[in-house]
Design a protein around this motif. Structure first.
Motif, PDB file in Angstrom:
ATOM      1  N   LYS A  83       0.825  -1.218   0.000  1.00  0.00           N
ATOM      2  CA  LYS A  83       0.000   0.000   0.000  1.00  0.00           C
ATOM      3  C   LYS A  83       0.858   1.267   0.000  1.00  0.00           C
ATOM      4  CE  LYS A  83      -4.390  -1.549   1.823  1.00  0.00           C
ATOM      5  NZ  LYS A  83      -5.396  -1.368   2.878  1.00  0.00           N
ATOM      6  N   ASP A 127       1.122   4.236  -3.028  1.00  0.00           N
ATOM      7  CA  ASP A 127       0.624   5.532  -2.539  1.00  0.00           C
ATOM      8  C   ASP A 127      -0.764   5.477  -1.899  1.00  0.00           C
ATOM      9  OD1 ASP A 127       2.864   6.929  -3.029  1.00  0.00           O
ATOM     10  OD2 ASP A 127       2.091   8.141  -4.688  1.00  0.00           O
ATOM     11  N   LEU A 128      -1.203   4.306  -1.473  1.00  0.00           N
ATOM     12  CA  LEU A 128      -2.464   4.262  -0.714  1.00  0.00           C
ATOM     13  C   LEU A 128      -2.199   4.708   0.720  1.00  0.00           C
ATOM     14  CD1 LEU A 128      -3.979   0.919  -2.033  1.00  0.00           C
ATOM     15  CD2 LEU A 128      -4.841   3.211  -2.454  1.00  0.00           C
ATOM     16  N   LEU A 129      -0.967   4.513   1.152  1.00  0.00           N
ATOM     17  CA  LEU A 129      -0.525   5.038   2.448  1.00  0.00           C
ATOM     18  C   LEU A 129       0.547   6.085   2.177  1.00  0.00           C
ATOM     19  CD1 LEU A 129      -0.034   1.676   4.419  1.00  0.00           C
ATOM     20  CD2 LEU A 129      -1.883   3.327   4.722  1.00  0.00           C
ATOM     21  N   HIS A 130       0.595   7.092   3.026  1.00  0.00           N
ATOM     22  CA  HIS A 130       1.626   8.120   2.859  1.00  0.00           C
ATOM     23  C   HIS A 130       2.919   7.625   3.503  1.00  0.00           C
ATOM     24  CE1 HIS A 130      -1.449  10.705   1.346  1.00  0.00           C
ATOM     25  NE2 HIS A 130      -2.132  10.681   2.464  1.00  0.00           N
ATOM     26  N   ARG A 138      -6.972  11.452  -6.202  1.00  0.00           N
ATOM     27  CA  ARG A 138      -7.821  11.656  -5.023  1.00  0.00           C
ATOM     28  C   ARG A 138      -8.790  12.825  -5.282  1.00  0.00           C
ATOM     29  NH1 ARG A 138      -4.995   9.541   0.036  1.00  0.00           N
ATOM     30  NH2 ARG A 138      -3.589   8.012  -0.829  1.00  0.00           N
ATOM     31  N   GLU A 188      -6.811  13.908   0.303  1.00  0.00           N
ATOM     32  CA  GLU A 188      -5.360  13.894   0.129  1.00  0.00           C
ATOM     33  C   GLU A 188      -4.649  13.403   1.385  1.00  0.00           C
ATOM     34  OE1 GLU A 188      -4.513  17.749  -1.451  1.00  0.00           O
ATOM     35  OE2 GLU A 188      -4.839  17.062  -3.524  1.00  0.00           O
ATOM     36  N   LYS A 189      -5.245  13.669   2.542  1.00  0.00           N
ATOM     37  CA  LYS A 189      -4.625  13.216   3.792  1.00  0.00           C
ATOM     38  C   LYS A 189      -4.971  11.766   4.125  1.00  0.00           C
ATOM     39  CE  LYS A 189      -3.941  17.419   6.459  1.00  0.00           C
ATOM     40  NZ  LYS A 189      -4.396  18.185   7.606  1.00  0.00           N
ATOM     41  N   LYS A 190      -6.080  11.313   3.576  1.00  0.00           N
ATOM     42  CA  LYS A 190      -6.610   9.996   3.957  1.00  0.00           C
ATOM     43  C   LYS A 190      -5.675   8.866   3.517  1.00  0.00           C
ATOM     44  CE  LYS A 190     -11.225   7.984   3.928  1.00  0.00           C
ATOM     45  NZ  LYS A 190     -12.584   8.170   3.455  1.00  0.00           N
ATOM     46  N   GLU A 191      -5.636   7.826   4.336  1.00  0.00           N
ATOM     47  CA  GLU A 191      -4.867   6.635   3.966  1.00  0.00           C
ATOM     48  C   GLU A 191      -5.834   5.481   3.779  1.00  0.00           C
ATOM     49  OE1 GLU A 191      -1.802   6.539   7.107  1.00  0.00           O
ATOM     50  OE2 GLU A 191      -0.499   7.234   5.479  1.00  0.00           O
ATOM     51  N   PHE A 192      -5.496   4.595   2.849  1.00  0.00           N
ATOM     52  CA  PHE A 192      -6.438   3.518   2.513  1.00  0.00           C
ATOM     53  C   PHE A 192      -5.832   2.143   2.766  1.00  0.00           C
ATOM     54  CE2 PHE A 192      -7.531   7.258   0.118  1.00  0.00           C
ATOM     55  CZ  PHE A 192      -8.896   7.317   0.270  1.00  0.00           C
TER      56      PHE A 192
END
Lengths: 287, 216
Positions: free
Chosen positions: A48, A52-55, B73, B212-216
């Protein structure tokens, strides 16, 4: 040397109760890299964070030599990501899903999708809520394969599937790898699948990459020494990568089976399976 | 973007029976109400259908997959506003058709002039836009389940504000707005439309930031 379809350098991601630390991983073109590790080891987090699903807190990820920020749309067209479930609403059918994907992917290949649907014997008009787990996974793969992706990233695609469907799916991966610039990063618990198709094995444990090496090196150079506790003391430190001491037997993972056979002729040295290697690292001790 | 809209439309179609049932209920309930009521109700109901789409997306973790496709996003956020506007126009059209049909059948609140129906439609659109402006970012941020509680809290705050405004000062403010509207009808409509547009733009900006801040 083959170009890299995916290169992850120094990837770090911190959560309150878990952190991914300094992951270095490369998926060369023409290769299948199997990502193994116990539940919660960081496999999905790595995938992830890579897409880029997680920063990411730190680190770089390159696809085909380019960072995602440079050309996100272009990269995503060439990467197919397959998760362990189908992320479409259950009321939709394959035809509608195809129309959605066709509208999203400029490079959508209708012909390939049709071929996949036929090959996988998937119905066009049946709502996916009535699909079996195997059918959902096959549809997932059909989507991943139908936009001319060069890299497939898959997170547990064969989990929950019976051996026959798993074998079908491994055949699909083999077909995909016929193109020499294609590559696969495959996270799986089912190490027997990886033994069949992976060229490299990357092992993650507690958020750290323990090793990433050719599968053949693991299976043909590594060995598991079975010995008594007394014999265990006589094994040189350099021959002990990881070990597990049980009541009646010690199992020692060694990096050079032939050297160990020459040094300890009285001990039994087995060819390891990926499961055994993983268990020794996870449940045993390491130097 | 086209694919995202298509996906939401297909998802809405899978709930066709429920939607049809609601249309019939509205027709029955508001057949004899003041003309325009049906249009307002259909417009608002249709606009907030976006919440159904967001609930379905959440159930199947659509966004997680969508962001592995050539979708940004920002586009994910924008698609929800666009589909809401499409739904709102669809609702208005449906409400208008039902009004005409009911009037032809002898129902209706007594032949209101077209002008006032258009004004009512505008009001319906504005109310829908305000709903959308709140609902979408709240649901992006908190998800559908938690989002309900947040929306209830907002409703309570608005209710509290209404109580405060019901005093003499509030009455004077509302009367002043009313008088301004009567004197400068077109200007008032333009100011209202501009205010709604600004609110939607601000809401979209907030949604993009959340995504933009959200994580998936």
């Amino acid at each position: 040397m083959a170009a890299e379809a995916l290169k992850i350098s120094g990837l770090c991601k911190n959560f309150d109760d878990f952190c991914l630390k300094d992951i270095e991983l490369a998926v060369p073109e023409g290769a299948v890299v199997g990502l193994i590790g116990e539940n919660g080891a960081g496999k999905t987090t790595t995938i992830k964070a890579a897409v880029d699903l997680l920063h990411r807190d730190k680190g770089e990820v390159e696809f085909f030599g380019k960072r995602m920020e440079e050309d996100p749309s272009g990269i995503r067209k060439e990467v197919g990501v397959v998760f362990d479930s189908l992320h479409f609403s259950q009321g939709l059918d394959a035809d509608k899903i195809e129309k959605i994907c066709e509208a999203i992917y400029e490079n959508w290949d209708k012909k390939t999708f049709e071929e996949c649907m036929e090959k996988f014997s998937l119905p066009h008009k049946k709502a996916i809520k009535d699909f079996s787990t195997g059918m959902k996974m096959k549809l997932n793969l059909a989507i991943g394969l139908s936009h001319n992706a060069r890299l497939l990233i898959m997170d547990e695609p064969t989990s929950g599937l019976d051996p026959v469907v798993r074998d079908d799916i491994l055949d699909i991966f083999m077909d995909f790898m016929q193109e020499e610039n294609h590559a696969i990063l495959l996270s799986s618990h089912i190490t027997s699948d990886l033994e069949k198709i992976a060229d490299y094995i990357a092992f993650i444990h507690k958020g750290r990459l323990i090793f990433c090496m050719p599968k053949d090196t693991l299976l043909y150079q590594y060995g598991v020494i079975k010995c008594s506790k007394r014999d265990f003391e006589n094994i040189c430190a350099e021959d002990k990568l990881a070990w597990r001491i049980e009541d009646y037997q010690c199992s020692v993972l060694t990096g050079d089976r032939r050297r160990a056979a020459a040094r300890y002729p009285e001990m039994i040295i087995d060819t390891p399976t990926i499961d055994e290697i993983m268990l020794l690292y996870v449940k045993g001790e390491r130097k | 973007m086209k694919g995202l809209i298509l996906k939401d439309l297909y998802n809405a179609m899978t709930q066709g029976k429920v939607l049809l049932f609601m249309v019939v209920i509205f027709g029955v309930c508001f057949a004899n109400a003041a003309e325009g009521t049906l249009i307002i109700m259909c417009t608002i109901y249709a606009a907030v259908l976006v919440i159904n789409n967001m609930a379905l997306d959440e159930m199947c973790a659509w966004e997680t997959f969508a962001l592995t496709m050539p979708v940004t996003r920002r586009q994910l956020a924008l698609s929800k506003y666009v589909i809401s506007v499409i739904y709102a126009f669809g609702g208005t059209l449906l409400g208008a058709i039902m009004t005409v049909v009911l009037r032809a059948a002898g129902f209706g609140g007594g032949g209101a002039p077209l002008g006032s129906i258009l004004v009512i439609t505008g009001v319906g659109m504005a109310i829908s836009a305000l709903f959308i402006a709140v609902l979408i970012p709240v649901n992006f941020k908190f998800g559908i389940q938690k989002g309900r509680f947040v929306l209830l809290s907002i409703a309570a705050l608005i209710g509290g504000g209404g109580v405060l405004l019901s005093g003499s000062r509030g009455t004077r403010i509302m009367a002043a707005i009313g008088t301004f509207g009567e004197i400068n009808g077109m200007l008032a409509a333009l100011i209202a439309a501009a205010a709604v547009a600004v609110i939607l733009v601000v809401s979209f900006g907030i949604s993009v930031k959340i995504m933009e801040k959200k994580e998936f």
